[in-house]
Design a protein around this motif. Sequence first.
Motif, PDB file in Angstrom:
ATOM      1  N   MET A 279       0.845  -1.199   0.000  1.00  0.00           N
ATOM      2  CA  MET A 279       0.000   0.000   0.000  1.00  0.00           C
ATOM      3  C   MET A 279       0.884   1.255   0.000  1.00  0.00           C
ATOM      4  O   MET A 279       1.818   1.355   0.793  1.00  0.00           O
ATOM      5  CB  MET A 279      -0.908   0.010   1.220  1.00  0.00           C
ATOM      6  CG  MET A 279      -1.784   1.247   1.327  1.00  0.00           C
ATOM      7  SD  MET A 279      -3.005   1.381  -0.004  1.00  0.00           S
ATOM      8  CE  MET A 279      -4.116   0.061   0.469  1.00  0.00           C
ATOM      9  N   ARG A 280       0.608   2.149  -0.884  1.00  0.00           N
ATOM     10  CA  ARG A 280       1.387   3.384  -0.952  1.00  0.00           C
ATOM     11  C   ARG A 280       1.012   4.351   0.171  1.00  0.00           C
ATOM     12  O   ARG A 280      -0.146   4.434   0.564  1.00  0.00           O
ATOM     13  CB  ARG A 280       1.183   4.073  -2.300  1.00  0.00           C
ATOM     14  CG  ARG A 280       1.746   3.320  -3.484  1.00  0.00           C
ATOM     15  CD  ARG A 280       1.622   4.140  -4.756  1.00  0.00           C
ATOM     16  NE  ARG A 280       2.255   3.470  -5.872  1.00  0.00           N
ATOM     17  CZ  ARG A 280       1.639   2.625  -6.700  1.00  0.00           C
ATOM     18  NH1 ARG A 280       0.350   2.359  -6.501  1.00  0.00           N
ATOM     19  NH2 ARG A 280       2.279   2.052  -7.684  1.00  0.00           N
ATOM     20  N   ARG A 281       2.014   5.074   0.640  1.00  0.00           N
ATOM     21  CA  ARG A 281       1.771   6.182   1.559  1.00  0.00           C
ATOM     22  C   ARG A 281       1.574   7.456   0.746  1.00  0.00           C
ATOM     23  O   ARG A 281       2.029   7.556  -0.394  1.00  0.00           O
ATOM     24  CB  ARG A 281       2.944   6.346   2.534  1.00  0.00           C
ATOM     25  CG  ARG A 281       3.130   5.140   3.432  1.00  0.00           C
ATOM     26  CD  ARG A 281       4.151   5.417   4.510  1.00  0.00           C
ATOM     27  NE  ARG A 281       5.504   5.478   3.990  1.00  0.00           N
ATOM     28  CZ  ARG A 281       6.565   5.830   4.732  1.00  0.00           C
ATOM     29  NH1 ARG A 281       6.410   6.179   5.993  1.00  0.00           N
ATOM     30  NH2 ARG A 281       7.772   5.848   4.212  1.00  0.00           N
ATOM     31  N   ARG A 282       0.906   8.431   1.353  1.00  0.00           N
ATOM     32  CA  ARG A 282       0.611   9.674   0.626  1.00  0.00           C
ATOM     33  C   ARG A 282       1.284  10.855   1.307  1.00  0.00           C
ATOM     34  O   ARG A 282       1.119  11.086   2.507  1.00  0.00           O
ATOM     35  CB  ARG A 282      -0.892   9.901   0.540  1.00  0.00           C
ATOM     36  CG  ARG A 282      -1.289  11.219  -0.113  1.00  0.00           C
ATOM     37  CD  ARG A 282      -2.665  11.154  -0.728  1.00  0.00           C
ATOM     38  NE  ARG A 282      -2.671  10.279  -1.907  1.00  0.00           N
ATOM     39  CZ  ARG A 282      -3.748  10.060  -2.664  1.00  0.00           C
ATOM     40  NH1 ARG A 282      -4.910  10.619  -2.352  1.00  0.00           N
ATOM     41  NH2 ARG A 282      -3.670   9.281  -3.731  1.00  0.00           N
TER      42      ARG A 282
ATOM     43  N   PRO B 132       7.023   6.077  10.870  1.00  0.00           N
ATOM     44  CA  PRO B 132       5.765   5.365  10.615  1.00  0.00           C
ATOM     45  C   PRO B 132       4.595   6.323  10.437  1.00  0.00           C
ATOM     46  O   PRO B 132       4.109   6.909  11.393  1.00  0.00           O
ATOM     47  CB  PRO B 132       5.593   4.511  11.878  1.00  0.00           C
ATOM     48  CG  PRO B 132       6.272   5.297  12.957  1.00  0.00           C
ATOM     49  CD  PRO B 132       7.422   6.018  12.291  1.00  0.00           C
ATOM     50  N   TRP B 133       4.177   6.533   9.215  1.00  0.00           N
ATOM     51  CA  TRP B 133       3.004   7.360   8.916  1.00  0.00           C
ATOM     52  C   TRP B 133       2.378   6.863   7.621  1.00  0.00           C
ATOM     53  O   TRP B 133       3.040   6.230   6.804  1.00  0.00           O
ATOM     54  CB  TRP B 133       3.379   8.840   8.809  1.00  0.00           C
ATOM     55  CG  TRP B 133       4.515   9.152   7.879  1.00  0.00           C
ATOM     56  CD1 TRP B 133       5.835   9.252   8.197  1.00  0.00           C
ATOM     57  CD2 TRP B 133       4.442   9.380   6.454  1.00  0.00           C
ATOM     58  NE1 TRP B 133       6.594   9.522   7.066  1.00  0.00           N
ATOM     59  CE2 TRP B 133       5.759   9.613   5.993  1.00  0.00           C
ATOM     60  CE3 TRP B 133       3.390   9.405   5.545  1.00  0.00           C
ATOM     61  CZ2 TRP B 133       6.051   9.862   4.656  1.00  0.00           C
ATOM     62  CZ3 TRP B 133       3.670   9.657   4.201  1.00  0.00           C
ATOM     63  CH2 TRP B 133       4.997   9.879   3.775  1.00  0.00           C
ATOM     64  N   ASP B 134       1.109   7.176   7.455  1.00  0.00           N
ATOM     65  CA  ASP B 134       0.402   6.799   6.235  1.00  0.00           C
ATOM     66  C   ASP B 134       0.129   8.007   5.344  1.00  0.00           C
ATOM     67  O   ASP B 134       0.293   7.945   4.136  1.00  0.00           O
ATOM     68  CB  ASP B 134      -0.923   6.108   6.579  1.00  0.00           C
ATOM     69  CG  ASP B 134      -1.707   5.739   5.331  1.00  0.00           C
ATOM     70  OD1 ASP B 134      -1.279   4.790   4.633  1.00  0.00           O
ATOM     71  OD2 ASP B 134      -2.726   6.386   5.037  1.00  0.00           O
ATOM     72  N   THR B 135      -0.296   9.123   5.963  1.00  0.00           N
ATOM     73  CA  THR B 135      -0.587  10.348   5.212  1.00  0.00           C
ATOM     74  C   THR B 135       0.027  11.525   5.951  1.00  0.00           C
ATOM     75  O   THR B 135      -0.267  11.746   7.138  1.00  0.00           O
ATOM     76  CB  THR B 135      -2.101  10.565   5.065  1.00  0.00           C
ATOM     77  OG1 THR B 135      -2.700   9.386   4.527  1.00  0.00           O
ATOM     78  CG2 THR B 135      -2.394  11.738   4.140  1.00  0.00           C
ATOM     79  N   LEU B 136       0.871  12.278   5.266  1.00  0.00           N
ATOM     80  CA  LEU B 136       1.639  13.344   5.905  1.00  0.00           C
ATOM     81  C   LEU B 136       1.540  14.619   5.075  1.00  0.00           C
ATOM     82  O   LEU B 136       1.562  14.568   3.842  1.00  0.00           O
ATOM     83  CB  LEU B 136       3.097  12.913   6.057  1.00  0.00           C
ATOM     84  CG  LEU B 136       4.057  13.833   6.822  1.00  0.00           C
ATOM     85  CD1 LEU B 136       5.130  12.983   7.517  1.00  0.00           C
ATOM     86  CD2 LEU B 136       4.726  14.846   5.907  1.00  0.00           C
TER      87      LEU B 136
END
Length: 213
Positions: free
Chosen positions: A1-4, A136-140
């Motif tokens: 899964m890509r992070r944004r 560790p983050w998904d959307t920044l």
Amino acid sequence: MRRRLFLLRHGEVDYFPQGKPVSPQGVGLTERGRRQAEAVSALLRQAPLDLAIHTGLPRTEETLAIVLKGRKVPVEAWPEFQEIRPGRLRELEDPERAFREAFHPKDLSERFLGGERYADFLARVLPAYERLLLRPWDTLLLVAHGGVIRALLSYALTGQPGFLPLEVHPCGLSILDLGERPLLRVHNLTPHEPLPSTRLSTMEALWLAYRMP
């Protein structure tokens, strides 16, 4: 899964009131710049954010505060992402050429407006970006500066330090999805003005502001 990763340039500022340069370290947003940030806030209101970062300079901190108004998002200051630093403009041999050729160096040992070397700028920005990717983050959301966003997008898309010919307007938003191969979903979206009226580059506009009496 890509992070944004949302990359946002700060809102409009006035570096040359009455044609006189002021320190870029302390300059804040104009009223128009605050309205630009409000337009971005409305656009991102429903976007989930795990972390938001500014560069520690007033113009990015103020922009981020407006964008996040009413939201509880962890905020950090990363001064490594501050803009490339100019020199003394009055000491430039050919100031018009220096402005118009900014971010198009023939060699990274050249200096930005007689100030910081492009190589030194990239040597602080790109390692900070690599450290950011380890978090560790998904959307920044990163609120930074035009030169920084050019550098980050160029590096993400090519794997090499340098500057692609990308324009970044005040409160221009780019969306970079990060995975095995980064995908640039959106670049330089300006919610306050979806179809920009100007055909000047940022540095051309700054040159005109500098030379005006």
